[in-house]
Scaffold this motif. Sequence first.
Motif, PDB file in Angstrom:
ATOM      1  N   ASP A  35       0.806  -1.219   0.000  1.00  0.00           N
ATOM      2  CA  ASP A  35       0.000   0.000   0.000  1.00  0.00           C
ATOM      3  C   ASP A  35       0.846   1.279   0.000  1.00  0.00           C
ATOM      4  OD1 ASP A  35      -2.394  -1.444   0.027  1.00  0.00           O
ATOM      5  OD2 ASP A  35      -2.328  -1.631   2.226  1.00  0.00           O
ATOM      6  N   GLN A  36       2.145   1.142  -0.224  1.00  0.00           N
ATOM      7  CA  GLN A  36       3.018   2.306  -0.321  1.00  0.00           C
ATOM      8  C   GLN A  36       3.413   2.523  -1.781  1.00  0.00           C
ATOM      9  OE1 GLN A  36       3.925   4.308   2.366  1.00  0.00           O
ATOM     10  NE2 GLN A  36       2.449   3.040   3.488  1.00  0.00           N
ATOM     11  N   GLN A  37       3.451   3.798  -2.194  1.00  0.00           N
ATOM     12  CA  GLN A  37       3.820   4.110  -3.563  1.00  0.00           C
ATOM     13  C   GLN A  37       5.315   3.911  -3.793  1.00  0.00           C
ATOM     14  OE1 GLN A  37       2.508   8.097  -4.412  1.00  0.00           O
ATOM     15  NE2 GLN A  37       0.457   7.416  -4.981  1.00  0.00           N
ATOM     16  N   VAL A  38       5.632   3.278  -4.908  1.00  0.00           N
ATOM     17  CA  VAL A  38       7.024   3.161  -5.363  1.00  0.00           C
ATOM     18  C   VAL A  38       7.153   4.082  -6.566  1.00  0.00           C
ATOM     19  CG1 VAL A  38       8.818   1.629  -6.247  1.00  0.00           C
ATOM     20  CG2 VAL A  38       7.144   0.772  -4.596  1.00  0.00           C
ATOM     21  N   THR A  39       7.978   5.117  -6.438  1.00  0.00           N
ATOM     22  CA  THR A  39       8.107   6.106  -7.500  1.00  0.00           C
ATOM     23  C   THR A  39       9.395   5.894  -8.302  1.00  0.00           C
ATOM     24  OG1 THR A  39       9.325   7.700  -6.147  1.00  0.00           O
ATOM     25  CG2 THR A  39       6.915   7.783  -6.047  1.00  0.00           C
ATOM     26  N   LEU A  40       9.496   6.646  -9.363  1.00  0.00           N
ATOM     27  CA  LEU A  40      10.708   6.598 -10.178  1.00  0.00           C
ATOM     28  C   LEU A  40      11.940   6.918  -9.345  1.00  0.00           C
ATOM     29  CD1 LEU A  40      12.351   6.554 -12.801  1.00  0.00           C
ATOM     30  CD2 LEU A  40      11.641   8.906 -13.205  1.00  0.00           C
TER      31      LEU A  40
END
Length: 333
Positions: A35-40
């Motif tokens: 549920d955590q965003q993984v960004t570039l």
Amino acid sequence: MRSFLISLFLLGLPLLAGAEPSPYSPNPTVATLNDQQVTLETLRNKQIQDLNQQLHDALYQQLIEYSVTELAKTHEEIEANPQVEISDAEVASFYNLSGLKSRGTLSQLAPQIRGFMEQQVRAEHFQKQFALAQEKGWVTSYLEPPSEFLLEANIKTAYVRGNTDAKVMMLEFSDYQCPFCLRVQESIGNLIEAYGDRVAFGYRHFPLTFHTEADEAAVASECAREQGKFEPLHDLLYKRQKAQFPKNLKAYGREIQIKDVEAYDACIDEDRYRQQVNQDIEDGMALGINGTPGFIIGLYDPETQTVKGELLSGAQPYQKFVELLEKYLGRQS
């Protein structure tokens, strides 16, 4: 168009899924994990940064070619088909000045040299025509290079020369049997002489697996360090790259006049600093170093003993090191 390599790719994903296209983001979300965003930015490393830069350079060159070709149709000032003539004398001069004699005779290499020189002249012409078009307001470029990518490295047990309290550091990861590492040592010595009062120069080990004695040499250098003889052995090991078996390493200790040779020999036999060398390798790999030499050049915090800067790979020209050192010396607070 910062970090646009993956962004351009990602913009197509919703279309494939039949969803509405997402707006452009310089730091897009590429996944969710627990549920955590993984960004570039979470994933960006040196390899991705290099690909970003390659795409930017290719797009920019293509923009120049396309713009000049199209503008030449409507603007007399723009010339898209320059007449390029390279004389035999220019080809001969290039051949003599570029040290190509070992690769073939002038007659053998002349066609390749001429083609290369013609390409260079044409590229320079297009650059000038594109600059003219920008000045006239006929074209506006929105391309931007990828945002700066900085690594943060802990120096840990690095051997440090120069000003140990400096706010700029060049942290080297090297291999005593690497010919490219040997080639760059003269430049490093010159840099220490020129910048030693303003820059810290750190050294950590990164023996490659196919240099079968380089790890033993790294251990020996740390054994010499116990007795204040790291630098003499360090310099000697680069001069004796083909002879770094334990018997050679012990002989080198006597050559540099190690005070307690029995303690030095025992240190080598015990492989006392193997874990330290392995830790250096592990940390180097985590930073994206996969060959030697590798350098992290940037701002140094003596309190946290970390350097935050750019990764420079290979036996680069002296001036390249100077450019990066001057860049970060100018950023000191």
